[in-house]
Design an enzyme around this catalytic site. Structure first.
Site, PDB file in Angstrom:
ATOM      1  N   CYS A   2      -0.143  73.420  37.065  1.00 15.25           N
ATOM      2  CA  CYS A   2       0.121  72.691  35.835  1.00 15.25           C
ATOM      3  C   CYS A   2       1.614  72.732  35.511  1.00 15.25           C
ATOM      4  O   CYS A   2       2.329  73.612  35.965  1.00 15.25           O
ATOM      5  CB  CYS A   2      -0.597  73.342  34.672  1.00 15.25           C
ATOM      6  SG  CYS A   2      -2.334  73.617  34.959  1.00 15.25           S
ATOM      7  N   ARG A  27       4.095  68.446  41.581  1.00 21.05           N
ATOM      8  CA  ARG A  27       3.322  69.688  41.642  1.00 21.05           C
ATOM      9  C   ARG A  27       1.829  69.431  41.766  1.00 21.05           C
ATOM     10  O   ARG A  27       1.068  70.365  42.015  1.00 21.05           O
ATOM     11  CB  ARG A  27       3.573  70.500  40.357  1.00 21.05           C
ATOM     12  CG  ARG A  27       5.000  70.930  40.208  1.00 21.05           C
ATOM     13  CD  ARG A  27       5.282  71.356  38.786  1.00 21.05           C
ATOM     14  NE  ARG A  27       4.582  72.572  38.430  1.00 21.05           N
ATOM     15  CZ  ARG A  27       5.159  73.758  38.336  1.00 21.05           C
ATOM     16  NH1 ARG A  27       6.425  73.891  38.567  1.00 21.05           N
ATOM     17  NH2 ARG A  27       4.467  74.815  37.989  1.00 21.05           N
ATOM     18  N   TRP A  74      -3.690  70.763  36.033  1.00 25.88           N
ATOM     19  CA  TRP A  74      -4.432  70.871  37.294  1.00 25.88           C
ATOM     20  C   TRP A  74      -5.625  71.741  36.923  1.00 25.88           C
ATOM     21  O   TRP A  74      -5.486  72.924  36.633  1.00 25.88           O
ATOM     22  CB  TRP A  74      -3.551  71.508  38.362  1.00 25.88           C
ATOM     23  CG  TRP A  74      -4.285  71.942  39.591  1.00 25.88           C
ATOM     24  CD1 TRP A  74      -4.709  73.213  39.879  1.00 25.88           C
ATOM     25  CD2 TRP A  74      -4.685  71.137  40.695  1.00 25.88           C
ATOM     26  NE1 TRP A  74      -5.339  73.229  41.097  1.00 25.88           N
ATOM     27  CE2 TRP A  74      -5.336  71.986  41.628  1.00 25.88           C
ATOM     28  CE3 TRP A  74      -4.552  69.772  41.006  1.00 25.88           C
ATOM     29  CZ2 TRP A  74      -5.850  71.518  42.825  1.00 25.88           C
ATOM     30  CZ3 TRP A  74      -5.075  69.326  42.207  1.00 25.88           C
ATOM     31  CH2 TRP A  74      -5.710  70.180  43.097  1.00 25.88           C
ATOM     32  N   ASN A 100      -0.073  77.051  30.933  1.00 23.39           N
ATOM     33  CA  ASN A 100      -0.286  77.210  32.383  1.00 23.39           C
ATOM     34  C   ASN A 100      -0.809  78.614  32.608  1.00 23.39           C
ATOM     35  O   ASN A 100      -0.408  79.530  31.910  1.00 23.39           O
ATOM     36  CB  ASN A 100       1.037  77.103  33.147  1.00 23.39           C
ATOM     37  CG  ASN A 100       1.588  75.708  33.149  1.00 23.39           C
ATOM     38  OD1 ASN A 100       0.926  74.775  32.704  1.00 23.39           O
ATOM     39  ND2 ASN A 100       2.802  75.557  33.636  1.00 23.39           N
ATOM     40  N   GLY A 101      -1.636  78.786  33.614  1.00 28.78           N
ATOM     41  CA  GLY A 101      -2.151  80.123  33.917  1.00 28.78           C
ATOM     42  C   GLY A 101      -3.646  80.210  33.658  1.00 28.78           C
ATOM     43  O   GLY A 101      -4.307  79.188  33.427  1.00 28.78           O
ATOM     44  N   GLU A 481      -7.056  78.293  64.229  1.00 25.26           N
ATOM     45  CA  GLU A 481      -6.256  77.758  63.126  1.00 25.26           C
ATOM     46  C   GLU A 481      -4.782  77.618  63.533  1.00 25.26           C
ATOM     47  O   GLU A 481      -4.132  76.627  63.206  1.00 25.26           O
ATOM     48  CB  GLU A 481      -6.422  78.659  61.895  1.00 25.26           C
ATOM     49  CG  GLU A 481      -5.589  78.299  60.679  1.00 25.26           C
ATOM     50  CD  GLU A 481      -5.825  76.899  60.127  1.00 25.26           C
ATOM     51  OE1 GLU A 481      -6.758  76.202  60.570  1.00 25.26           O
ATOM     52  OE2 GLU A 481      -5.036  76.478  59.257  1.00 25.26           O
ATOM     53  N   LYS A 485      -2.736  74.091  63.513  1.00 26.65           N
ATOM     54  CA  LYS A 485      -1.477  73.887  62.767  1.00 26.65           C
ATOM     55  C   LYS A 485      -0.413  73.286  63.687  1.00 26.65           C
ATOM     56  O   LYS A 485       0.289  72.365  63.302  1.00 26.65           O
ATOM     57  CB  LYS A 485      -0.942  75.204  62.189  1.00 26.65           C
ATOM     58  CG  LYS A 485      -1.656  75.769  60.999  1.00 26.65           C
ATOM     59  CD  LYS A 485      -1.452  75.029  59.702  1.00 26.65           C
ATOM     60  CE  LYS A 485      -2.466  73.959  59.485  1.00 26.65           C
ATOM     61  NZ  LYS A 485      -3.758  74.254  58.973  1.00 26.65           N
ATOM     62  N   GLU A 488      -1.238  69.523  64.608  1.00 30.17           N
ATOM     63  CA  GLU A 488      -1.135  68.480  63.584  1.00 30.17           C
ATOM     64  C   GLU A 488       0.283  68.208  63.125  1.00 30.17           C
ATOM     65  O   GLU A 488       0.586  67.084  62.750  1.00 30.17           O
ATOM     66  CB  GLU A 488      -2.089  68.737  62.407  1.00 30.17           C
ATOM     67  CG  GLU A 488      -1.911  70.034  61.718  1.00 30.17           C
ATOM     68  CD  GLU A 488      -2.928  70.259  60.627  1.00 30.17           C
ATOM     69  OE1 GLU A 488      -3.586  69.302  60.190  1.00 30.17           O
ATOM     70  OE2 GLU A 488      -3.069  71.407  60.195  1.00 30.17           O
ATOM     71  N   HIS A 504     -12.865  81.740  82.047  1.00 28.11           N
ATOM     72  CA  HIS A 504     -13.925  80.772  82.368  1.00 28.11           C
ATOM     73  C   HIS A 504     -13.397  79.341  82.412  1.00 28.11           C
ATOM     74  O   HIS A 504     -14.180  78.402  82.284  1.00 28.11           O
ATOM     75  CB  HIS A 504     -15.075  80.901  81.360  1.00 28.11           C
ATOM     76  CG  HIS A 504     -15.698  82.255  81.369  1.00 28.11           C
ATOM     77  ND1 HIS A 504     -16.475  82.711  82.404  1.00 28.11           N
ATOM     78  CD2 HIS A 504     -15.619  83.280  80.482  1.00 28.11           C
ATOM     79  CE1 HIS A 504     -16.865  83.953  82.155  1.00 28.11           C
ATOM     80  NE2 HIS A 504     -16.352  84.315  80.997  1.00 28.11           N
ATOM     81  N   LYS A 603      -4.382  63.867  53.312  1.00 27.26           N
ATOM     82  CA  LYS A 603      -4.695  65.119  52.616  1.00 27.26           C
ATOM     83  C   LYS A 603      -6.173  65.190  52.271  1.00 27.26           C
ATOM     84  O   LYS A 603      -6.764  66.255  52.217  1.00 27.26           O
ATOM     85  CB  LYS A 603      -3.828  65.228  51.361  1.00 27.26           C
ATOM     86  CG  LYS A 603      -3.883  66.577  50.666  1.00 27.26           C
ATOM     87  CD  LYS A 603      -3.228  67.651  51.504  1.00 27.26           C
ATOM     88  CE  LYS A 603      -3.527  69.060  51.027  1.00 27.26           C
ATOM     89  NZ  LYS A 603      -3.405  70.053  52.104  1.00 27.26           N
TER      90      LYS A 603
HETATM   91  C1  F6R Z   1      -5.658  70.955  58.486  1.00 32.59           C
HETATM   92  C2  F6R Z   1      -6.301  70.226  57.417  1.00 32.59           C
HETATM   93  C3  F6R Z   1      -7.598  69.570  57.680  1.00 32.59           C
HETATM   94  C4  F6R Z   1      -8.558  69.847  56.527  1.00 32.59           C
HETATM   95  C5  F6R Z   1      -9.871  69.049  56.706  1.00 32.59           C
HETATM   96  C6  F6R Z   1     -10.868  69.385  55.617  1.00 32.59           C
HETATM   97  O1  F6R Z   1      -4.440  71.488  58.076  1.00 32.59           O
HETATM   98  O2  F6R Z   1      -5.789  70.164  56.325  1.00 32.59           O
HETATM   99  O3  F6R Z   1      -8.130  69.975  58.889  1.00 32.59           O
HETATM  100  O4  F6R Z   1      -8.816  71.218  56.501  1.00 32.59           O
HETATM  101  O5  F6R Z   1      -9.588  67.688  56.669  1.00 32.59           O
HETATM  102  O6  F6R Z   1     -10.346  69.101  54.365  1.00 32.59           O
HETATM  103  P1  F6R Z   1     -10.984  69.693  53.057  1.00 32.59           P
HETATM  104  O7  F6R Z   1     -10.757  71.170  53.070  1.00 32.59           O
HETATM  105  O8  F6R Z   1     -10.265  69.026  51.931  1.00 32.59           O
HETATM  106  O9  F6R Z   1     -12.445  69.365  53.098  1.00 32.59           O
END
Ligand code: F6R
Length: 608
Positions: A2, A27, A74, A100-101, A481, A485, A488, A504, A603
């Site tokens: 927020c 933000r 938020w 905020n908080g 993971e 990272k 992507e 294997h 996103k």
């Molecule tokens: C990787 C990434 C994606 C999301 C996936 C699920 O960095 O951001 O792999 O994790 O698209 O997204 P959510 O968590 O929003 O369901």
């Protein structure tokens, strides 16, 4: 998170507050509002969604005045609806608060106020504060704010106005950032310098438990215990772009660095020290059912799926309940076997992922109980679940998920402890896990301090076309993971594997051009992972090892060793993932990639 801005001066407050809110947009927020004082009366306009919607409303409404406060919200408590948008008011609408908080004891305070006849108009924790201030108000606003804050447990950055004191703004801070900006015949308060930088570069950073009373030409800063403090006015040299990213080059890097704080926020108010368990308010609706569940199915996509895999290990290890982890996109179409005794946990940062949402619908038709683990409050997945746990990680702007991942793991651990303590987990074991969990934020801070050495390694390997990531036990999902990272954001092909699976198939890929990131913490499979490293070295592969401080054996074997502090096995993912996030980040920077918006990615994936 927020955002707050407050203004007092000679100019039109509405215009200044609106432009300040626009500066806070980066933000992330879901609603916004402005309140100003004019003719001893507070006027307020709020809107859900984009600030442009608020702007449109304000065009039709004059909202006069030279003093006011504004907020971008938020959601944490209560969905993103108009009634939950800040500023919030007391019953007489004489006092307005932007906050905020998180007020941890808001439920207790709310019940107390209700008994005194106070009626609430929102679901927020903040509204409690407006009513409390009003209860203590006897003509002096700062005294009333001070008394109210003494009852608050949790974090706050607040700005308060009262129409009976039209020449002052009272603001206070504990745990949430707040600055005072000093202009010529005008003063500002804000959660972020970005909101005020256009007007002045002179700022004062408030510290925890400090409170400011601002007038047009003067200000007083005291502690909330009424002790005077002398503060230095600083001159900011940053430009607006640097400030929005907190001085970091990219949102992703900022969010990686925010993890000590976001993990703390995910834990905040959720640990029951007395009973060595966790308190998860969002599960109360099906607390009885939780006692009877026979199987858990975790469903998610991408990074959230990796967090789910760690959740599986944690829940099976601590609570001894069988867990399956399913890609939501597979689960939705494969007629899964579920019944009333199955708990389906849907994990999603955005809460809007189409496949995860569809998986919930499938599980519902089979009478399973649905628990949502989301960051976005009021999102579709949180609304369609029977109960759930929010991450409270704050908005994640970078497309590649970092802080949401570690908050998901935090919440899953708290859930494992909760389920375990309802069953057979001893108080002793739970206590030792909780004790170690509290050290995680400072251990992450220590890893972050070493980032320059990770950068050097990243620069050496940024021209490679393939990477392997290996880990065993709790470190296997982290290997997945780490590889995701890298893929992507740097567009380098990378695969994660359980280390023993290497022989294997993937071992055929190893040669002098293949960098292999091996997570080799000193745990129950340490000796096995050493053998895996030997196998790689025998084939001339390049090993970048993530090991515990003081491990000399690894140093001899690996080409590069990234040292991290030691923790217990179950908490290793929190620490091992940090260097992997940073390696991916620095490699992508070196390759000149678009870090915060990698190609072809979104996103929130709201399509199948
Ligand atoms: C990787 C990434 C994606 C999301 C996936 C699920 O960095 O951001 O792999 O994790 O698209 O997204 P959510 O968590 O929003 O369901």
């Amino acid at each position: 998170m927020c955002g707050i801005i407050g203004y007092i001066g000679k100019r039109n407050a509405k215009e200044i507050l609106l432009s300040g809110l626009k500066r806070l947009e980066y933000r992330g927020y879901d609603s916004s509002g402005i309140a100003t004082i004019n003719d001893n009366h507070i006027s307020c306009t709020k809107s859900v969604g984009n600030i442009s919607k608020l702007e449109k409303k304000l065009k039709k409404k004059s909202l006069p005045g030279h003093i006011g406060i504004a907020h971008t919200r938020w959601a944490t408590h209560g969905a993103p609806l108009l009634k939950n948008t800040h500023p919030h008011f007391d019953q007489s609408r004489e006092i307005a608060v932007a906050h905020n908080g998180i007020i941890e004891n808001y439920d207790y305070l709310r019940k107390k106020l209700f008994k005194k006849g106070v009626r609430f108009l929102s679901d927020t924790d903040t509204e409690v504060l407006a009513h409390l201030i009003s209860q203590y108000y006897k003509g002096n606003l700062s005294d009333a704010v001070r008394s109210a804050l003494k009852l608050i447990e949790g974090t706050y950055g607040i700005a308060v106005i009262c129409c009976k004191n039209p020449n002052e703004i009272v603001a206070a801070k504990k745990g949430s950032p707040l600055i005072v900006a000093v202009g010529k015949n005008e003063m500002f308060v804000a959660s972020d310098i970005a909101a005020t930088l256009r007007h002045t570069k002179k700022i004062i950073h408030l510290e925890n438990d400090e409170m400011v009373v601002m007038r047009r030409n003067s200000f007083d800063i005291k502690t909330i215990h009424n002790k005077s403090v002398t503060k230095k006015i600083e001159e900011v040299s940053w430009n607006i772009d640097m400030i929005e990213k907190g001085g970091f080059e990219h949102f992703m890097l900022k969010e990686i660095h925010e993890q000590p704080e976001s993990i703390t926020n995910s834990m905040r108010g959720r640990i029951d020290e007395k009973h060595s368990t966790s308190k998860l308010g969002g599960l109360l609706v099906f607390e009885d059912k939780l006692k009877d569940i026979e199987k858990i199915v975790i469903t998610a996509c991408g990074t959230s799926w990796h967090a789910g895999l760690i959740g599986e290990y944690m829940i099976e290890d601590i609570a001894r309940i069988p867990v399956e982890v399913e890609y939501a996109s597979e689960f939705r179409y494969r007629n899964p076997i579920l019944n009333k005794q199955t708990l389906v946990i849907a994990i999603s940062q955005s809460g809007e992922t189409a496949d995860t949402l569809a998986a919930i619908h499938e599980a519902k038709t089979k009478n399973a109980t649905i628990m949502g683990i989301c960051n976005a409050v009021g999102s579709s997945i949180s609304r369609e679940s029977h109960g759930g746990i929010y991450l409270h990680a704050g908005p994640e702007i970078g497309v590649a998920s970092t802080k949401a991942f570690t908050s998901q793991v935090t919440v899953l651990l708290l859930l494992a402890l909760h389920l375990g303590r309802m069953r057979n987990t001893s108080k002793k074991r739970a206590k030792s896990i909780l004790k170690e969990l509290k050290t995680i934020p400072s251990k992450i801070k220590a890893i972050l301090k070493e980032e320059n050495s990770f950068k050097k390694i990243a620069n050496l390997y940024s021209n490679k076309n393939n990477f392997l990531y290996l880990g065993r036990g709790y470190n296997f999902p982290t290997a997945l993971e780490g590889a995701l990272k890298l893929k992507e954001i740097s567009y380098i092909h990378a695969e994660g594997y359980p280390a023993a699976e290497m022989k294997h198939g993937p071992i055929a890929l190893i040669d002098k051009d293949m960098p292999i990131v091996v997570i080799a913490t000193s745990d129950n499979v340490y000796d096995k992972i050493l053998s895996n490293i030997e196998e790689i070295k025998a084939r001339n592969g390049k090993v970048i090892a993530v090991a515990n401080k003081g491990d000399k054996k690894i140093k001899k074997l690996a080409d590069h060793t990234i040292y991290i502090p030691k923790t217990i096995d179950v908490l290793n993912p929190f620490l091992t993932v940090i260097p992997l996030q940073l390696l991916a980040y620095f490699i992508a920077v070196k390759r000149g990639c678009n870090i915060d918006q990698p190609r072809n990615l979104a996103k929130s994936v709201t399509v199948e």
